[in-house]
Design an enzyme around this catalytic site. Structure first.
Site, short mmCIF file in Angstrom:
data_model
loop_
_atom_site.label_atom_id
_atom_site.label_comp_id
_atom_site.label_asym_id
_atom_site.label_seq_id
_atom_site.Cartn_x
_atom_site.Cartn_y
_atom_site.Cartn_z
N ASP A 1 0.86 -1.17 0.00
CA ASP A 1 0.00 0.00 0.00
C ASP A 1 0.92 1.24 0.00
O ASP A 1 2.13 1.13 0.24
CB ASP A 1 -0.86 -0.06 1.28
CG ASP A 1 -1.61 1.21 1.51
OD1 ASP A 1 -2.36 1.64 0.62
OD2 ASP A 1 -1.44 1.81 2.60
N ASP B 1 -0.21 5.16 0.98
CA ASP B 1 -0.43 6.15 2.04
C ASP B 1 -0.38 5.50 3.42
O ASP B 1 -1.08 4.54 3.70
CB ASP B 1 -1.79 6.83 1.85
CG ASP B 1 -1.84 7.60 0.56
OD1 ASP B 1 -1.27 8.69 0.50
OD2 ASP B 1 -2.43 7.08 -0.41
N GLU C 1 -13.62 4.87 8.72
CA GLU C 1 -12.60 3.96 8.16
C GLU C 1 -11.90 3.16 9.26
O GLU C 1 -11.68 1.96 9.11
CB GLU C 1 -11.57 4.78 7.35
CG GLU C 1 -10.43 3.95 6.81
CD GLU C 1 -9.28 4.77 6.18
OE1 GLU C 1 -9.53 5.88 5.68
OE2 GLU C 1 -8.15 4.28 6.20
N SER D 1 -2.63 1.38 -4.41
CA SER D 1 -3.10 2.49 -3.58
C SER D 1 -4.49 2.98 -3.95
O SER D 1 -4.83 3.10 -5.13
CB SER D 1 -2.12 3.66 -3.72
OG SER D 1 -2.66 4.81 -3.12
N ALA D 2 -5.25 3.30 -2.92
CA ALA D 2 -6.56 3.91 -3.14
C ALA D 2 -6.44 5.43 -3.21
O ALA D 2 -7.44 6.13 -3.30
CB ALA D 2 -7.49 3.51 -2.00
N LYS E 1 -9.80 -3.56 -2.82
CA LYS E 1 -8.53 -3.88 -3.47
C LYS E 1 -8.55 -5.30 -4.06
O LYS E 1 -7.86 -5.57 -5.04
CB LYS E 1 -7.37 -3.66 -2.51
CG LYS E 1 -7.16 -2.16 -2.24
CD LYS E 1 -5.88 -1.85 -1.50
CE LYS E 1 -5.67 -0.34 -1.42
NZ LYS E 1 -4.44 0.03 -0.72
N ASP F 1 -1.54 -0.90 5.79
CA ASP F 1 -1.85 -0.22 7.05
C ASP F 1 -3.33 -0.34 7.40
O ASP F 1 -3.76 0.20 8.42
CB ASP F 1 -1.46 1.27 7.01
CG ASP F 1 -2.44 2.10 6.24
OD1 ASP F 1 -2.83 1.71 5.13
OD2 ASP F 1 -2.86 3.16 6.75
#
Ligand SMILES: Nc1ccn([C@@H]2O[C@H](COP(=O)(O)O)[C@@H](O)[C@H]2O)c(=O)n1
Length: 290
Positions: free
Chosen positions: A41, A43, A86, A154-155, A203, A228
Site C-alpha cells: 500500500d 499512504d 474507516e 493504492s486507493a 482492493k 496499514d
C-alpha cells in the site's frame, strides 16, 4: 529468528505467532529472491503517518494551492466525517463499504471541480508535506538491485504517488502502480478519473482486474505484503499459485482498539513505527543479506 533478524525484537514489533513468521521467512529465503514479489500500500504504509507529533497529509493535494480554500474545507470535512468510520473497529467492512465509496466519490468530484492542471502536479507535490518513511531509499533501491518486482497498490491518486516517488528518486523500473489515475482533457485539465474506482475496501476486485500483471509474475509465488488497513490484506488476491505470503501491517492510529484485529490478520504488526527498518531487515534477509 530474532538472532537472524534482530529488528524483530524492536519494541514496535508485535507478532501473534512468531514461530509461524519464522517458518514463512525460512521457506521464502530457501526459495530464493528470484521467487519473491513485494506488494505494498502507499499512504501511511510507504509514507509517514506523523512527523514531530503532527499528522502527515493523507491525500497530499488537500493542502495544495491547486485547490481553493472552499474545496480544502470540504475535503477536510469529508476527512473528519469518514476517516473515523474507516478506522472504527466496531463497524463491519460491509457497513463501511458504501460509506467509503461515498467518501472517495465526493472527494474526486471536488477535485474535478478545481480544474487541476496536469503540469502543476509536480510543484504541488514538491510543496507538500508528504514524507516517505525513513529507510525508503534502501527499500526501493535494494528491491531494484535484486530485480524484485514492487507493486504499489493504492486507493490514493496514482499521478500524485508516482510524482512523490519520482521526486524521491526511487521510481525504478521494477515498480508498478495500481491506483486511481486522473484523466486530463486535451488542454491538460482534470476532467475525470480513469477506470474503476479503487477505495480502501475493494482492493481484491482491483487485484482480480489486473490478471495480466500477476500472470507475468507467476514464477514469483512468494509475497511480502505491506499495508496499514485491513482492506490491504486483499491486495495479493490476484497472485497466481501463491506459495508463501508474509503480511506486515503498520498500526498507526487507534492502536488499542485495533491491536487484536491487526494481530489476527497480519503476521507482523508494527505499532506506531514511522520507519521501514523492519521491512528492510526482512528484505535483506530474503536476499541472502547481500
Ligand atoms: N478523500 C480521501 C480519500 C482517502 N483518504 C485517505 O487516503 C488513504 C488512501 O488509501 P491507501 O490505499 O493508499 O492507503 C486512505 O487510507 C484514506 O484514509 C483521504 O485522506 N482523503
Amino acid at each position: 529468528m530474532n538472532f537472524v533478524i534482530p529488528q524483530l525484537s524492536n519494541t514496535s514489533v508485535c507478532m501473534k505467532d512468531p514461530q509461524r513468521v519464522r517458518d514463512i521467512l525460512e521457506s521464502m529465503q530457501k526459495a530464493g529472491s528470484n521467487t519473491l514479489q513485494v506488494i505494498s500500500d502507499f499512504d501511511m504504509t510507504l509514507t509517514r503517518f506523523a512527523f514531530n507529533g503532527k499528522r502527515c497529509p493523507t491525500y497530499i493535494l488537500d493542502n495544495s494551492r491547486l485547490i481553493n480554500d472552499e474545496c480544502k474545507l470540504k475535503l477536510k470535512e469529508l476527512l473528519n466525517t469518514y476517516y473515523p468510520i474507516e478506522i472504527d473497529s466496531t463497524r463491519s467492512v460491509e457497513e463501511k463499504l458504501p460509506l467509503m465509496v461515498e467518501w472517495w466519490t465526493k472527494a474526486h468530484e471536488l477535485l474535478i471541480e478545481q480544474k487541476i492542471k496536469k503540469d502543476a502536479l509536480a510543484l504541488a507535490v514538491r510543496e507538500s508535506e508528504a514524507m516517505l518513511r525513513d529507510g525508503y531509499e534502501f527499500f526501493f533501491n535494494h528491491l531494484h538491485e535484486h530485480s524484485i518486482p514492487l507493486l504499489i497498490f493504492s486507493a490514493g491518486i496514482g499521478d500524485i504517488l508516482e510524482e512523490v516517488i519520482r521526486q524521491a528518486g526511487v521510481f525504478h523500473s521494477n515498480v508498478n502502480v495500481f491506483s486511481n489515475y486522473m484523466d486530463f482533457d486535451e488542454l491538460g485539465v482534470l476532467q475525470a478519473f480513469k477506470g474503476e474506482l479503487i477505495h480502501i475496501y475493494n482492493k481484491r476486485e482491483g487485484a482480480l482486474l489486473n490478471t495480466g500483471h500477476f500472470r507475468e509474475l507467476r514464477a514469483r509465488p512468494n509475497v511480502l505484503l505491506l499495508g496499514d488497513s485491513l482492506g490491504d490484506l486483499t491486495m495479493a488476491d490476484g497472485v497466481q499459485d501463491m506459495e508463501n505470503i508474509l503480511k506486515i501491517g503498520f498500526l498507526n492510529d487507534k492502536v488499542e482498539d485495533r491491536r487484536q484485529s491487526y494481530l489476527d490478520s497480519y503476521d507482523i504488526v508494527l505499532i506506531k513505527d514511522e520507519t521501514l527498518e523492519v521491512p528492510n531487515a526482512i528484505v535483506r534477509f530474503l536476499t541472502g543479506n547481500e
